[in-house]
Design an enzyme around this catalytic site. Structure first.
Site, short mmCIF file in Angstrom:
data_model
loop_
_atom_site.label_atom_id
_atom_site.label_comp_id
_atom_site.label_asym_id
_atom_site.label_seq_id
_atom_site.Cartn_x
_atom_site.Cartn_y
_atom_site.Cartn_z
N ARG A 102 0.76 -1.15 0.03
CA ARG A 102 0.12 0.00 0.09
C ARG A 102 0.62 1.07 0.12
O ARG A 102 0.08 2.21 0.54
CB ARG A 102 -1.00 -0.10 1.12
CG ARG A 102 -1.96 -1.12 1.12
CD ARG A 102 -3.33 -0.67 1.86
NE ARG A 102 -4.51 -1.72 1.73
CZ ARG A 102 -4.38 -2.69 2.58
NH1 ARG A 102 -3.58 -2.71 3.63
NH2 ARG A 102 -5.29 -3.70 2.31
N LYS A 124 2.70 11.45 -11.65
CA LYS A 124 1.71 10.71 -12.43
C LYS A 124 2.53 9.34 -12.79
O LYS A 124 3.65 9.39 -13.38
CB LYS A 124 1.50 11.31 -13.60
CG LYS A 124 0.44 12.29 -13.54
CD LYS A 124 -0.09 12.88 -14.96
CE LYS A 124 -1.08 13.83 -14.89
NZ LYS A 124 -1.34 14.52 -16.10
N GLU A 166 9.34 18.35 -25.12
CA GLU A 166 9.14 18.71 -23.91
C GLU A 166 9.64 20.21 -23.63
O GLU A 166 8.79 20.84 -22.93
CB GLU A 166 9.18 17.72 -22.63
CG GLU A 166 8.42 16.12 -23.05
CD GLU A 166 6.96 16.26 -22.69
OE1 GLU A 166 6.21 17.41 -22.48
OE2 GLU A 166 6.28 15.29 -23.26
N LYS A 200 7.00 23.45 -14.11
CA LYS A 200 6.09 22.17 -13.94
C LYS A 200 5.76 22.40 -12.18
O LYS A 200 4.62 21.99 -11.67
CB LYS A 200 6.75 20.87 -14.34
CG LYS A 200 5.78 19.85 -13.98
CD LYS A 200 5.98 18.48 -14.83
CE LYS A 200 4.94 17.50 -14.40
NZ LYS A 200 5.10 16.02 -15.07
N GLU A 210 -5.33 17.75 -11.73
CA GLU A 210 -5.73 18.09 -12.81
C GLU A 210 -7.15 18.62 -12.70
O GLU A 210 -8.17 17.98 -13.77
CB GLU A 210 -5.55 17.16 -13.98
CG GLU A 210 -4.95 17.46 -15.12
CD GLU A 210 -4.29 16.46 -15.98
OE1 GLU A 210 -3.05 16.36 -16.14
OE2 GLU A 210 -5.27 15.46 -16.57
N ARG A 215 -3.22 21.97 -15.06
CA ARG A 215 -2.20 20.92 -15.49
C ARG A 215 -2.39 20.27 -16.64
O ARG A 215 -1.55 19.82 -17.28
CB ARG A 215 -2.07 19.93 -14.42
CG ARG A 215 -1.22 18.94 -14.46
CD ARG A 215 -1.07 17.87 -13.14
NE ARG A 215 0.13 16.98 -13.66
CZ ARG A 215 0.74 16.36 -12.81
NH1 ARG A 215 0.21 16.28 -11.47
NH2 ARG A 215 1.62 15.43 -13.14
N ASN A 219 -0.38 19.24 -21.36
CA ASN A 219 -0.73 17.99 -22.44
C ASN A 219 -0.60 18.52 -23.79
O ASN A 219 -1.35 18.24 -24.62
CB ASN A 219 -1.94 17.55 -22.14
CG ASN A 219 -1.75 16.11 -21.35
OD1 ASN A 219 -1.39 15.18 -22.22
ND2 ASN A 219 -2.05 16.07 -20.06
N HIS A 222 -0.13 16.56 -26.99
CA HIS A 222 -0.25 15.01 -26.45
C HIS A 222 -1.45 14.46 -27.00
O HIS A 222 -1.45 12.98 -27.01
CB HIS A 222 -0.09 15.01 -24.96
CG HIS A 222 1.32 15.03 -24.47
ND1 HIS A 222 1.95 16.54 -24.50
CD2 HIS A 222 2.10 14.46 -23.57
CE1 HIS A 222 3.07 16.39 -24.08
NE2 HIS A 222 3.27 15.20 -23.64
N HIS A 226 -0.21 11.31 -28.56
CA HIS A 226 -0.43 10.01 -27.99
C HIS A 226 -1.19 9.03 -29.13
O HIS A 226 -1.01 8.04 -29.05
CB HIS A 226 -1.33 10.13 -26.60
CG HIS A 226 -0.71 10.29 -25.50
ND1 HIS A 226 -1.28 10.89 -24.08
CD2 HIS A 226 0.61 10.56 -24.99
CE1 HIS A 226 -0.31 10.96 -23.41
NE2 HIS A 226 0.89 10.77 -23.67
N HIS A 239 8.56 9.29 -27.95
CA HIS A 239 7.42 10.12 -27.34
C HIS A 239 7.50 11.66 -27.63
O HIS A 239 6.63 12.13 -28.13
CB HIS A 239 7.42 10.05 -25.85
CG HIS A 239 6.49 10.83 -25.36
ND1 HIS A 239 5.15 10.39 -25.05
CD2 HIS A 239 6.53 11.85 -24.32
CE1 HIS A 239 4.44 11.55 -24.73
NE2 HIS A 239 5.29 12.24 -23.91
N1 GLY Z 1 3.22 14.96 -18.34
C1 GLY Z 1 2.23 15.90 -17.94
C2 GLY Z 1 1.78 15.81 -16.56
O1 GLY Z 1 2.57 15.53 -15.76
O2 GLY Z 1 0.53 16.29 -16.24
#
Ligand code: GLY
Length: 333
Positions: A102, A124, A166, A200, A210, A215, A219, A222, A226, A239
Site C-alpha cells: 500500500r 503521475k 517537452e 512544472k 488536473e 495541469r 498536455n 499530447h 499519444h 514520445h
Molecule cells: N506530463 C504531464 C503531466 O505531468 O501532467
C-alpha cells in the site's frame, strides 16, 4: 541547485548533483528498478530489478513481474523503490511504489532529458493498456528526485532531441521568455532543466489532480501525439517526436478554431524543426484511426475530444467539445 514541490502527500525534494555523489545518496535498503540499457550506465551495490528497455515494459504484465520480484526479496514498509531510467521506468517503478504494501518511499533518478524535465515530477505513475497510454495508474509524487546531468552525456543524440520537445513545450504553453532563451541556444542544459522543473512545479502545486485545467496545459501536443504513438504501436516515433508532430497539428487546430493567434502554428513549426524535431507525418492524412485513438485520451468526455490549445505563444488553455471535423481539417492541412 535544489527545488521543492509541495503536493497533497509529500514534499518532493529535487537535487542536482554530480553522478559521483549518487551512490551515497541512495540508502542501502533501496531496490533499484531500471532497464537493460540504463543498468549498464551506472553501477552500485544496490539490489536491482531490470526490465527490457522500451514502452512495452510499461504494461500490467511487467508491473506484476516487478511486484513479484520485489516481494520475493522479502521487503518491508521501509523499503525504498528507486526508478533509475527514463519515463517508462519511472512510471512503472512509481506505480509499483504506490501500490506495493500500500505504498513505500519512492525516489526518481531520471537518466533522460524527457524524464528530467517532465515525468520525474508531478506524481503521475502508471502503465499502458491495449486501450491506450497511462490508463491505469496513480498519483505518487516521488519523495526525492536526484538529477545527475552527466547521464545526458551518455544519451544518444536522438534521445536528447526527443527530450527537447517537452522543453520547447514549456516555452510554448507558458514561458515566452524561455522561448527566446531556447532560440538563442546559449543557456547550459542544467539551467534549462531547472527552468522546466520550476514551471512544472508551479503547475503541479496549483493543480496536482488536473481539476482546474491548468495541469492539462502540460498536455499541449499530447492528444494528437499519444494517438500517433498508439496507431503506430509505440514504434517509429519516440514520445517527444510524436508530441512534436502533435504540437504542430494542435497549433493548427487552435488557429482553425480561432483560439490561437494567427501565425503561431508557423512559429511553433519553425522552432521545433530548428531543434531537429519532426513536425509532420504522412499518416496524419489517415485521420480516422487517429481520431478514434484520441477518444481514449483521459481529457475526452462523453466521446467529445478535448485539447490543450495555445491562445498565443506563452499561453495555453484546455478546450473541450472540439468537433471531429475541425480535428480532421487540422490533421490533413
Ligand atoms: N506530463 C504531464 C503531466 O505531468 O501532467
Amino acid at each position: 541547485m535544489t527545488m521543492q514541490v509541495r503536493t497533497h502527500s509529500n514534499v518532493t525534494h529535487i537535487d542536482f548533483l554530480p553522478i559521483a555523489e549518487l551512490q551515497e545518496r541512495l540508502p542501502s535498503k533501496a531496490v533499484i528498478v531500471t532497464d537493460d540499457i540504463v543498468t549498464e550506465l551506472w553501477e552500485s551495490p544496490h539490489r536491482r530489478i531490470v526490465v527490457p528497455a522500451g514502452e512495452a515494459s510499461k504494461s500490467l504484465h511487467s508491473y506484476s513481474q516487478v511486484v513479484e520480484q520485489i516481494l520475493s526479496l522479502g521487503i518491508d514498509r521501509n523499503t525504498i523503490i528507486v526508478a533509475l531510467g527514463g519515463g517508462v521506468v519511472g512510471d512503472l517503478a512509481g506505480f509499483v511504489a504506490a501500490t506495493i504494501l500500500r505504498g513505500v518511499t519512492f525516489l526518481q533518478v531520471p537518466t533522460t532529458l524527457l524524464a528530467m524535465v517532465d515525468s520525474s515530477i508531478g506524481g503521475k505513475v502508471g502503465v499502458d493498456t491495449p486501450q491506450g497510454k497511462n490508463l491505469v495508474g496513480a498519483f505518487k509524487p516521488a519523495d526525492q528526485v536526484l538529477i545527475c546531468s552527466e547521464f545526458l552525456d551518455q544519451l544518444p543524440a536522438r534521445q536528447l532531441t526527443n527530450g527537447m520537445a517537452e522543453v520547447w513545450k514549456y516555452g510554448f504553453i507558458g514561458d515566452a521568455p524561455e522561448l527566446n532563451k531556447l532560440r538563442a541556444g546559449q543557456a547550459p542544459l542544467t539551467e534549462i532543466i531547472f527552468d522546466c522543473l520550476d514551471h512544472k512545479a508551479r503547475v503541479v502545486e496549483e493543480d496536482e489532480f488536473e481539476t482546474s485545467g491548468l495541469r492539462a496545459t502540460l498536455n499541449f501536443g499530447h492528444t494528437v501525439g499519444h494517438a500517433i504513438e498508439k496507431v503506430l504501436g509505440y514504434e517509429t516515433f519516440l514520445h517527444g517526436e510524436a508530441i512534436s508532430i502533435g504540437m504542430a497539428a494542435e497549433a493548427r487546430l487552435g488557429e482553425l478554431l480561432g483560439i490561437t493567434e494567427a501565425g503561431t502554428a508557423e512559429q511553433v513549426k519553425i522552432d521545433l524543426a530548428s531543434a531537429g524535431l519532426p513536425v509532420d507525418w504522412d499518416g496524419l492524412r489517415d485521420f480516422e484511426p487517429l481520431i478514434a485513438a484520441m477518444r481514449s485520451d483521459k481529457k475526452a468526455t462523453g466521446g467529445k475530444l478535448a485539447f490543450s490549445l495555445l491562445t498565443r505563444l506563452g499561453d495555453c488553455k484546455l478546450v473541450r467539445d472540439v468537433d471531429d471535423e475541425s480535428v480532421q481539417a487540422a490533421l490533413t492541412a
